[in-house]
Write a protein that holds these residues in place. Structure first.
Motif, PDB file in Angstrom:
ATOM      1  N   HIS A   8      -3.558  -6.107 -24.107  1.00 25.48           N
ATOM      2  CA  HIS A   8      -3.295  -5.300 -25.215  1.00 25.48           C
ATOM      3  C   HIS A   8      -3.819  -5.820 -26.487  1.00 25.48           C
ATOM      4  O   HIS A   8      -4.438  -6.699 -26.541  1.00 25.48           O
ATOM      5  N   ASP A  13       0.437  -3.248 -29.608  1.00 23.14           N
ATOM      6  CA  ASP A  13       1.158  -4.491 -30.178  1.00 23.14           C
ATOM      7  C   ASP A  13       0.510  -5.705 -29.792  1.00 23.14           C
ATOM      8  O   ASP A  13       1.176  -6.754 -29.774  1.00 23.14           O
ATOM      9  N   HIS A  38      -0.248   0.479 -25.112  1.00 23.53           N
ATOM     10  CA  HIS A  38       0.998   1.324 -25.046  1.00 23.53           C
ATOM     11  C   HIS A  38       0.768   2.588 -25.388  1.00 23.53           C
ATOM     12  O   HIS A  38       0.650   2.878 -26.687  1.00 23.53           O
ATOM     13  N   HIS A 252      -1.130 -10.449 -24.924  1.00 24.21           N
ATOM     14  CA  HIS A 252      -0.874  -9.751 -26.390  1.00 24.21           C
ATOM     15  C   HIS A 252      -1.301 -10.586 -27.603  1.00 24.21           C
ATOM     16  O   HIS A 252      -0.728 -10.649 -28.721  1.00 24.21           O
TER      17      HIS A 252
HETATM   18 FE    FE Z   1       3.696  -4.890 -25.346  1.00 27.66          FE
END
Ligand code: FE
Ligand code: AMP
Ligand code: FE
Ligand code: ZN
Length: 288
Positions: A8, A13, A38, A252
């Motif tokens: 990501h 996020d 996402h 992330h």
């Molecule tokens: Fe996530």
């Protein structure tokens, strides 16, 4: 070959820009990474430019927010889409619907927190939620900024997980529809972290059988949220249903504790198989 099929960026996020994710992938000597933000393709153009520069192969991906309603009460789950046609109008419209609902949903969660005495305003959330696909991690960042919590993990544990009174769901795809939609554009689908129980209810094997009938190509087996038993179970299921298996970091940036690119990897033969399952752009059915 070091292959990481789930990451990501700030397009959703993650905490690193798409460029910074690719720079880090090169630093860590990854050969192939998929960017799977996402419900958005917003990071892919920038990621492609960075990928060419650093010499890492970028797989265009997306993580679709879905639900499985087979047993009544819907179970929320994530579906990874790869090598799809980003310009497909039906897919783009479906993603836009989910993204658009993420904003009022986060506003409602903010209101619920504030109504319960946690000092947080929508302006404070909006100040840290600049991405095209906003989610609970951004609300977590706002709670960090106000000093209510130390990190995203504490925010989820105390205020944001599915079992809290503050949780509000957002619009999501019916998973069987989402699989058909992605495949219809020439893409490939893999069920993300199917047994990540810490996030909420997970689906029974029956759901994975239905998803396979709809065209699911694989299961994400090696993932930080899966125990050794979970992985063994999923490997058995993949063998029985003739599904490919992947491993990935679900990176992330600094958004998750001890999370690093390449912490789990996908075997080269599985990556070969995934590519062979996709329909190359030249062979896609024409859009009407
Ligand atoms: Fe996530
Ligand atoms: P949402 O899509 O808005 O419901 O938010 C789901 C996202 O929250 C997931 O994709 C994860 O990135 C993130 N998340 C879930 N649990 C945690 C946690 N304990 N710590 C950090 N991030 C989390
Ligand atoms: Fe996920
Ligand atoms: Zn993810």
């Amino acid at each position: 070959m070091r292959i990481d099929m789930h990451t990501h960026s700030t397009a959703s996020d993650g905490t690193l820009s798409p460029t910074a994710v690719l720079d880090r992938a090169a630093l860590l000597e990854l050969d192939v990474i998929a960017l799977t933000d996402h419900d958005t393709f917003a990071g892919l153009d920038e990621a492609q430019i960075a990928a060419s520069r650093v010499g890492v192969s970028l797989v265009e991906g997306v993580e679709l927010s879905c639900m499985w309603s087979g047993n009544g009460d819907p179970v929320r789950l994530h579906l990874l889409g790869y090598l799809m046609d980003r310009d497909d109008p039906a897919l783009a419209e479906g993603l836009r619907r989910v993204r658009d609902d993420r904003v009022p949903r986060l506003q409602r969660m903010t209101e619920r927190l504030a109504a319960d005495g946690i000092e947080i305003t929508w302006d404070q959330v909006a100040a840290v939620a600049g991405s095209s696909s906003v989610g609970r991690p951004h609300l977590a960042d706002a709670l960090i900024a106000t000093g209510a919590v130390a990190d995203r993990e504490e925010a989820f544990d105390r205020y944001l997980h599915q079992g809290t009174p503050y949780y509000v769901p957002h619009a999501a795809f019916e998973v069987l529809d989402a699989i058909r939609l992605v495949i219809g554009t020439g893409g490939v689908t893999v069920f993300a972290h199917p047994l990540a129980r810490s996030r909420g209810r997970t689906v029974p094997d029956e759901a994975i059988e239905q998803m396979t009938d709809a065209g699911l190509a694989g299961l994400e087996v090696d993932h930080r949220d899966h125990s050794a038993e979970d992985r063994a179970h999923l490997r058995g299921l993949a063998a029985r249903l003739d599904l490919l298996t992947t491993g990935s970091s679900d990176y992330h940036g600094t958004g998750k504790k001890d999370n690093e690119l390449g912490e789990n990897l996908t075997a080269p033969d599985q990556w070969e198989r995934l590519q062979a399952t996709a329909t190359p752009p030249g062979a896609r059915r024409p859009r009407v």
